[in-house]
Design an enzyme around this catalytic site. Structure first.
Site, short mmCIF file in Angstrom:
data_model
loop_
_atom_site.label_atom_id
_atom_site.label_comp_id
_atom_site.label_asym_id
_atom_site.label_seq_id
_atom_site.Cartn_x
_atom_site.Cartn_y
_atom_site.Cartn_z
N HIS A 30 19.46 -27.66 2.42
CA HIS A 30 19.89 -27.99 3.31
C HIS A 30 18.03 -27.09 3.78
O HIS A 30 17.43 -25.54 3.41
CB HIS A 30 20.49 -26.71 3.92
N ASP A 76 17.82 -23.27 4.39
CA ASP A 76 18.53 -22.58 2.66
C ASP A 76 16.77 -22.74 2.70
O ASP A 76 16.69 -21.27 1.69
CB ASP A 76 18.38 -23.24 1.31
#
Ligand code: XLS
Ligand code: CA
Ligand code: CA
Length: 435
Positions: free
Chosen positions: A102, A105
């Site tokens: 993501h 992340d």
């Protein structure tokens, strides 16, 4: 730097089915050919950033328990670089060809959507370099539209169009980043696209918003020339009480209603299937039947509780049955098996992260071998063929093509001899093969 935590671990190798080394594969032989394709290319397994590198082992009752030196709490660009190093070190030692992430992340923590976009740009370059140096590819990218409090009432389905715009900005950035990194797919998981109570929710309005959002994503994909597949990931609930993308059938019906079925396929997560009250095999088979299969997030739940435990999958029989469907439908195309799975909180050794993935990969490899056996022996396929054969007779074809009316059919209706469905025979057969 981060290398230290994995530096004692040599590259993971195949050592044969009877080898007892927990840091070696018993079934996964990357270069072994099956139906003209290597095991590596059949499985296309991927490691996920969020569970494996962004999580300290904290749960709703307790703090982080893991040693992850790159998660200092600062979450700045230095930490992001440190994490990148650790993640690619892990991927290489494991022999992974793919990973997923993501936006949040991979990048330093941001206070606004604008800052997040800048942070993504900043990390994209060292990330692209790592990918080039290691030849590790991006299975899919995605935007996190559920953690930040701004998304508490949904992203695309939020009652406030300002939030819709924030979601648009994040997806715009991540779709372009995924494209630049040659990602093979782009995933949209509707984490908070749903509701907690109908007392404050207008379903019809929210579905219209969701469809508009997805159409914008499709439009932008074509505008920038992204060749990967857009995927929706169904899940029935958690974090919201009811999520609009609850299962394969629901998502396909939604896509068809808004004429998006050619543009968006599905990323099926094993435990989301069970949470929806179906089996993993059902969701995969249904996606193929509805021409909507895209990719898989491989994990499992716990049979004694209903929440999303995201454990590493360890049931070889289930994988063999799923693999059979995948192989019969031409194998994985640009999808793969992404380990959207996390360690148990007590698994605190650096080795545990390897052992978990080794088990998951071996389980897939074993499932592949057994899936092939199920196909080669033809027992299931012969049975199915025989069971439906009358539909391929002249009359069966006339019925299906619409030549015969209800009235004409009723004239010739007569009770045939009943035949057995042979479920126990088939179950015993599968157990014998896989056992
Ligand atoms: C959560 C989902 C999520 C998606 C990506 O349950 O599995 O991790 O895969 O946003
Ligand atoms: Ca998932
Ligand atoms: Ca999950």
């Amino acid at each position: 730097m981060s290398h230290k935590i994995f530096s004692h671990i040599p590259p993971i190798e195949y050592k044969g089915a009877n080898n007892k080394d927990p840091m070696a594969f018993n079934f996964y032989e990357a270069e072994r050919e099956i139906y003209g394709k290597t095991m590596r290319d059949h499985l296309r397994f991927s490691v996920c950033y969020w569970h494996s590198f962004n999580w300290l082992g904290n749960d709703v009752f307790g703090d982080g328990a893991f040693h992850r030196p790159w998660l200092t709490g600062e979450n700045d660009h230095q930490d992001a670089l440190h994490k990148l190093d650790a993640a690619f070190d892990f991927f290489e030692r494991l022999g992974a060809s793919f990973f997923c992430f993501h936006d949040v992340d991979i990048a330093a923590r941001a206070n606004s959507v604008k800052e997040l976009t800048e942070n993504i740009k900043k990390i994209s370059e060292p990330l692209a370099k790592k990918m080039l140096d290691t030849d590790i590819k991006l299975l899919w990218g995605t935007a996190n539209l559920f953690s930040h409090p701004r998304y508490m009432a949904g992203a695309a389905t939020n009652p406030n169009p300002e939030i819709f715009k924030c979601a648009a900005a994040q997806v715009h950035c991540m779709l372009e980043t995924t494209h630049q990194l040659n990602g093979e797919n782009y995933v949209l998981w509707g984490g908070r696209e749903g509701y907690d109570t109908l007392l404050n929710t207008d379903i019809k309005q929210e579905l219209e918003q969701l469809a508009r959002f997805l159409s914008l994503v499709v439009e932008h994909k074509h505008k920038i020339g992204f060749k990967g597949t857009l995927l929706i990931e169904p899940k029935p609930h958690e974090p919201t009480k009811h999520q609009y993308d609850r299962d394969v059938a629901t998502v396909v019906a939604f896509l068809e209603r808004y004429d998006l079925q050619e543009e968006i396929k599905l990323n099926i997560e094993a435990n989301h299937a069970t949470m929806a009250g179906s089996s993993f095999e059902h969701e995969v088979a249904n996606a193929f039947a509805l021409d909507a299969f895209g990719s898989i997030d491989i994990n499992r739940g716990d049979p004694q509780n209903g929440w999303d435990t995201d454990q590493f999958h360890n049931d070889p029989k289930e994988i063999a049955l799923v693999m059979r469907h995948i192989l019969l439908n031409g194998g994985m195309k640009n999808g793969g098996f992404n380990f959207d799975a996390k360690l148990r909180r007590q698994s605190i050794d650096a080795d545990d992260l390897f052992i978990a993935h080794i088990g998951g990969i071996d389980n897939l490899a074993r499932g592949l071998i057994n899936g092939v056996k199920l196909i080669e022996e033809k027992v299931l396929n012969d049975f199915l063929e025989k069971r439906y054969q009358d539909w391929f007779s002249e009359e069966g074809q006339r019925i299906l093509s619409g030549e015969l009316s209800l009235e004409e059919l009723s004239k010739f209706a007569q009770d045939p001899e009943p035949t057995s469905g042979k479920q126990e025979f088939l179950e015993n057969y599968v157990n014998r093969i896989i056992g």
